[in-house]
Design a protein around this motif. Structure first.
Motif, short mmCIF file in Angstrom:
data_model
loop_
_atom_site.label_atom_id
_atom_site.label_comp_id
_atom_site.label_asym_id
_atom_site.label_seq_id
_atom_site.Cartn_x
_atom_site.Cartn_y
_atom_site.Cartn_z
N ALA A 1 -16.75 -12.98 -30.65
CA ALA A 1 -18.14 -13.56 -30.54
C ALA A 1 -17.86 -14.11 -28.69
N LEU A 2 -18.54 -13.49 -28.10
CA LEU A 2 -18.25 -13.51 -26.68
C LEU A 2 -19.34 -14.55 -26.08
N HIS A 3 -18.77 -15.46 -25.01
CA HIS A 3 -19.66 -16.28 -24.32
C HIS A 3 -19.19 -16.11 -22.86
N VAL A 4 -20.17 -15.67 -22.07
CA VAL A 4 -19.79 -15.31 -20.53
C VAL A 4 -20.15 -16.69 -19.67
N ALA A 5 -19.25 -17.09 -19.13
CA ALA A 5 -19.70 -18.28 -18.13
C ALA A 5 -19.53 -17.72 -16.77
N ALA A 6 -20.45 -17.73 -15.89
CA ALA A 6 -20.57 -17.16 -14.49
C ALA A 6 -20.74 -18.18 -13.47
N PHE A 7 -19.97 -18.25 -12.54
CA PHE A 7 -19.88 -19.37 -11.48
C PHE A 7 -20.14 -18.88 -10.14
N PRO A 8 -21.25 -19.41 -9.42
CA PRO A 8 -21.47 -19.21 -8.21
C PRO A 8 -20.31 -19.82 -7.31
N ALA A 9 -20.32 -19.25 -5.81
CA ALA A 9 -19.41 -19.91 -4.84
C ALA A 9 -19.72 -21.19 -4.73
N ARG A 10 -18.57 -22.21 -4.77
CA ARG A 10 -19.00 -23.75 -4.66
C ARG A 10 -19.14 -23.81 -3.14
N SER A 11 -19.99 -24.87 -2.94
CA SER A 11 -20.58 -25.22 -1.54
C SER A 11 -19.40 -25.63 -0.76
N ALA A 12 -18.32 -26.14 -1.14
CA ALA A 12 -17.20 -26.46 -0.40
C ALA A 12 -16.36 -25.68 0.20
N GLY A 13 -16.69 -24.57 -0.43
CA GLY A 13 -15.86 -23.51 -0.11
C GLY A 13 -15.91 -22.18 -0.81
N ARG A 14 -15.27 -21.17 -0.49
CA ARG A 14 -15.49 -20.00 -1.36
C ARG A 14 -14.58 -20.01 -2.68
N GLY A 15 -14.23 -20.94 -3.09
CA GLY A 15 -13.12 -20.77 -4.33
C GLY A 15 -11.87 -20.38 -3.62
N ARG A 16 -11.11 -19.89 -4.91
CA ARG A 16 -9.78 -19.67 -4.63
C ARG A 16 -9.49 -18.49 -3.89
N ARG A 17 -10.67 -17.28 -4.17
CA ARG A 17 -10.05 -16.02 -3.36
C ARG A 17 -10.16 -16.05 -1.86
N ARG A 18 -9.07 -15.45 -1.52
CA ARG A 18 -8.87 -15.30 0.14
C ARG A 18 -9.84 -14.22 0.74
N ARG A 19 -10.65 -14.27 1.43
CA ARG A 19 -11.35 -13.32 2.14
C ARG A 19 -10.54 -12.26 2.90
N PRO A 20 -10.72 -11.24 2.75
CA PRO A 20 -9.74 -10.18 3.75
C PRO A 20 -10.32 -10.58 5.07
N GLY A 21 -9.28 -10.30 5.98
CA GLY A 21 -9.64 -10.31 7.39
C GLY A 21 -10.31 -9.17 7.97
N PRO A 22 -10.72 -9.23 9.27
CA PRO A 22 -11.67 -8.32 9.86
C PRO A 22 -10.86 -6.82 9.91
N GLY A 23 -9.47 -6.85 10.02
CA GLY A 23 -8.65 -5.53 10.06
C GLY A 23 -8.72 -4.92 8.97
N PHE A 24 -8.60 -5.64 7.70
CA PHE A 24 -8.64 -4.91 6.47
C PHE A 24 -10.11 -4.38 6.24
N ARG A 25 -11.11 -5.23 6.61
CA ARG A 25 -12.40 -4.92 6.43
C ARG A 25 -13.00 -3.35 6.97
N ILE A 26 -12.61 -3.39 8.31
CA ILE A 26 -12.79 -2.06 9.11
C ILE A 26 -11.95 -1.00 8.19
N ALA A 27 -10.57 -1.18 8.09
CA ALA A 27 -9.96 0.03 7.45
C ALA A 27 -10.62 0.38 6.22
N ASP A 28 -11.03 -0.71 5.42
CA ASP A 28 -11.38 -0.39 4.09
C ASP A 28 -12.74 0.39 4.08
N ALA A 29 -13.66 -0.03 5.12
CA ALA A 29 -14.77 0.74 5.05
C ALA A 29 -14.54 2.28 5.26
N ILE A 30 -13.64 2.64 6.37
CA ILE A 30 -13.44 3.68 6.70
C ILE A 30 -12.63 4.56 5.40
#
Length: 567
Positions: free
Chosen positions: A36-65
């Motif tokens: 019996a599965l219940h899914v609870a989905a949480f949007p990003a909190r207004s005070a911040g982005r949650g615990r996840r650390r957003r990758p920096g611009p260097g990684f985002r450019i390399a990752d796009a390539i």
């Protein structure tokens, strides 16, 4: 099953979209009547982005390539199967009323509140990648590529609860996966698909058993062992590996050959084996069978249009080797012929994963006259199937691909039946009994050693397909449990110029194995030049003609010939 008897699972994810693999988890669990599965989905909190650390611009450019390159080069096979590992699916936040007291809380969310007033019976489960929880893991699958680690580790850690979970957390399930080092995005896709399978298997097993499994030893490394994320350097290394693979396909020709040697002679002299090679076309996956004074070697060859695997036969008589030709050829690929005898009749199970079947063939006129008897399983992608006749039942060892890579090197599945011809094979409750790319794939039949113990031949595919062989002693084999441990390993130092080995068989003192050679394609065009003292060694180095692991020799690896039957 009554609704109140189902396992109550609370899954925490992020809104408004979740990765495709998390959507797969939700679909599979909702399709199981025991959960019996219940899914609870949480949007990003207004005070911040949650615990996840957003990758920096260097990684985002390399990752796009890297994402564009990997999607065009590595991902098309899965896209053709309708599976897009880059896709996201929508999820509605907080739909329905969560259970007052769930049995399990599985957290895959970076935005969920840290303090929740729940006390799940079996604890809070967290999925970890290389020792880092998924909500905080950053680039999923990146760090094992950046550190050049041949293994990527997935683990489910349970914390708290009243069913035996330790306060600090215990590892209750683990999968050791081969790192796809030419691309961290392709490594991510493959890890995500296997993570979905690992999570669903663990929850379904808990729903059936209602108790946590024994803690897994050899847990993933802690987070502080992660390397520094030097994105440009890792990107350059991935692109260089892509170029190297393309160059190898264009310049070098890889071919599997058979090697035979006498085990008694090797044991007497103590010297490495002196193999006798069977040259000619592609030959792999040998299996020995005797008939009177003759010995037959069933093996895979490549033929047909388009090229595909077929089952061929060699005959050994008075020291001579005779090629008898093709025994079984189908419109689809076949390999790994496992030949055995029951009550005077000879049977064969060749690999037919391309047809989605496990097939049983019977010899009407040995050795070339074979007819298909029946399908033991259908609708399954199973490779390298081996049967073993126990005291009271038949056991089937096979490598099942559940579209995790896709490949057959990561999971070993076990089935049993009272009759080897039965179409009803009971799956082992611990399936897959092995989730480890370094020992999951079968490398030959089950045999008994001098002490009467069962030994399973396995492939080690961490560094390279067919990197070396491992011999696993089966400690416990029953309908409820399975345990094994390594007793020996074989590297390829005994075969000059070989760079792969993935199958072995024994009949008395005669041992046959397959070895892979990589040769420059231009060798056939210039045999005189390449035989000169300067050019030939240079071509050998450029061709990667090194034993085992493409020249890698990690500390502690053993270099010796096969040791079948020694404990």
């Amino acid at each position: 099953m009554a609704p109140d008897d189902r396992l109550r699972v609370l899954l925490l994810v992020d809104a408004p979209r979740i990765p495709r693999w998390q959507g797969d988890v939700i679909e599979r669990l909702r399709a199981d009547a025991r959960v019996a599965l219940h899914v609870a989905a949480f949007p990003a909190r207004s005070a911040g982005r949650g615990r996840r650390r957003r990758p920096g611009p260097g990684f985002r450019i390399a990752d796009a390539i890297e994402r564009v390159v990997s999607r065009r080069v590595w991902h098309p096979p899965l896209l053709r199967q309708g599976y897009d590992g880059d896709a996201f699916v929508p999820v509605a936040p907080g739909a329905g009323v969560p259970p007052a007291r769930p049995d399990v809380v599985l957290t895959l969310s970076a935005n969920a509140p840290g303090n929740r007033d729940v006390a799940p019976r079996f604890g809070v489960w967290t999925l970890e990648v290389d020792g880092v929880p998924v909500p905080d893991a950053g680039p999923f699958g990146y760090y094992s590529v950046a550190s050049d680690d041949p293994l990527s580790r997935l683990a489910i850690v349970a914390t708290g609860g009243e069913a035996g979970s330790a306060a600090a957390g215990i590892t209750i399930a683990q999968a050791l996966c081969k790192t796809f080092r030419p691309s961290w995005n392709e490594n991510r896709r493959r890890l995500e698909a296997r993570a979905a399978t690992l999570v669903v298997d663990a929850l379904v097993a808990l729903a059936a058993e209602r108790r946590l499994p024994a803690p897994v030893t050899g847990a993933p490394p802690p987070a502080w062992l992660r390397p520094r994320p030097i994105y440009p350097w890792v990107l350059a290394r991935c692109l260089a590996r892509l170029g190297l693979r393309v160059a190898q396909k264009l310049v070098y020709d890889e071919r599997w050959q058979l090697a035979l040697f006498d085990l008694d002679e090797t044991a007497t002299t103590g010297a490495p084996p002196r193999p006798r090679f069977v040259t000619g076309p592609f030959r792999a996956d040998p299996c020995l069978e005797e008939d009177g004074e003759d010995v037959y070697v069933f093996h895979e060859t490549i033929g047909g249009t388009p090229e595909k695997g077929e089952i061929s036969v060699l005959r050994l008589r008075d020291g001579d080797i005779e090629d008898l030709g093709v025994a079984i050829a189908q419109p689809y690929h076949m390999s790994f012929p496992m030949v055995f005898r029951v009550d005077g009749e000879r049977w064969m199970i060749p690999e037919s994963s391309a047809n989605g079947t496990i097939e049983l063939w019977r010899a009407e006129s040995f050795p070339l006259g074979w007819v298909k008897d029946r399908d033991l399983m259908t609708g399954v992608s199973a490779s390298d199937t081996v049967l073993w006749r126990g005291a009271d039942r038949w056991w089937m060892f096979t490598n099942v691909d559940r579209r995790a890579a896709p490949d057959h090197c990561h999971e070993l599945h076990l089935f049993w039946s009272d009759d080897f011809r039965s179409g009803t094979w009971h799956p082992h409750p611990l399936n897959p009994v092995v989730r480890d790319v370094s020992r999951a794939r079968m490398a030959g039949r089950i045999f008994e050693d001098e002490a009467g113990g069962l030994v399973r031949c396995a492939q080690d595919n961490r560094f390279y397909y067919g990197d070396r062989l491992r011999f696993m002693r089966i400690d416990e084999l029953s309908p409820q449990s399975y345990r094994e441990h390594e007793i020996d390993a074989v590297d390829l130092g005994w075969v000059p110029d070989a760079n792969g080995q993935h199958h072995i068989d024994r009949l008395g003192s005669l041992v046959v194995t397959d070895v892979r050679f990589r040769r420059p394609r231009w060798r056939r065009l210039g045999p005189i030049a390449l035989d000169q003292g300067v050019v030939r060694p240079l071509a050998a180095r450029l061709g990667g003609l090194e034993p085992s692991g493409c020249g890698r020799t990690p500390a502690g690896r053993r270099r010796r010939g096969p040791s079948l039957g020694s404990a």
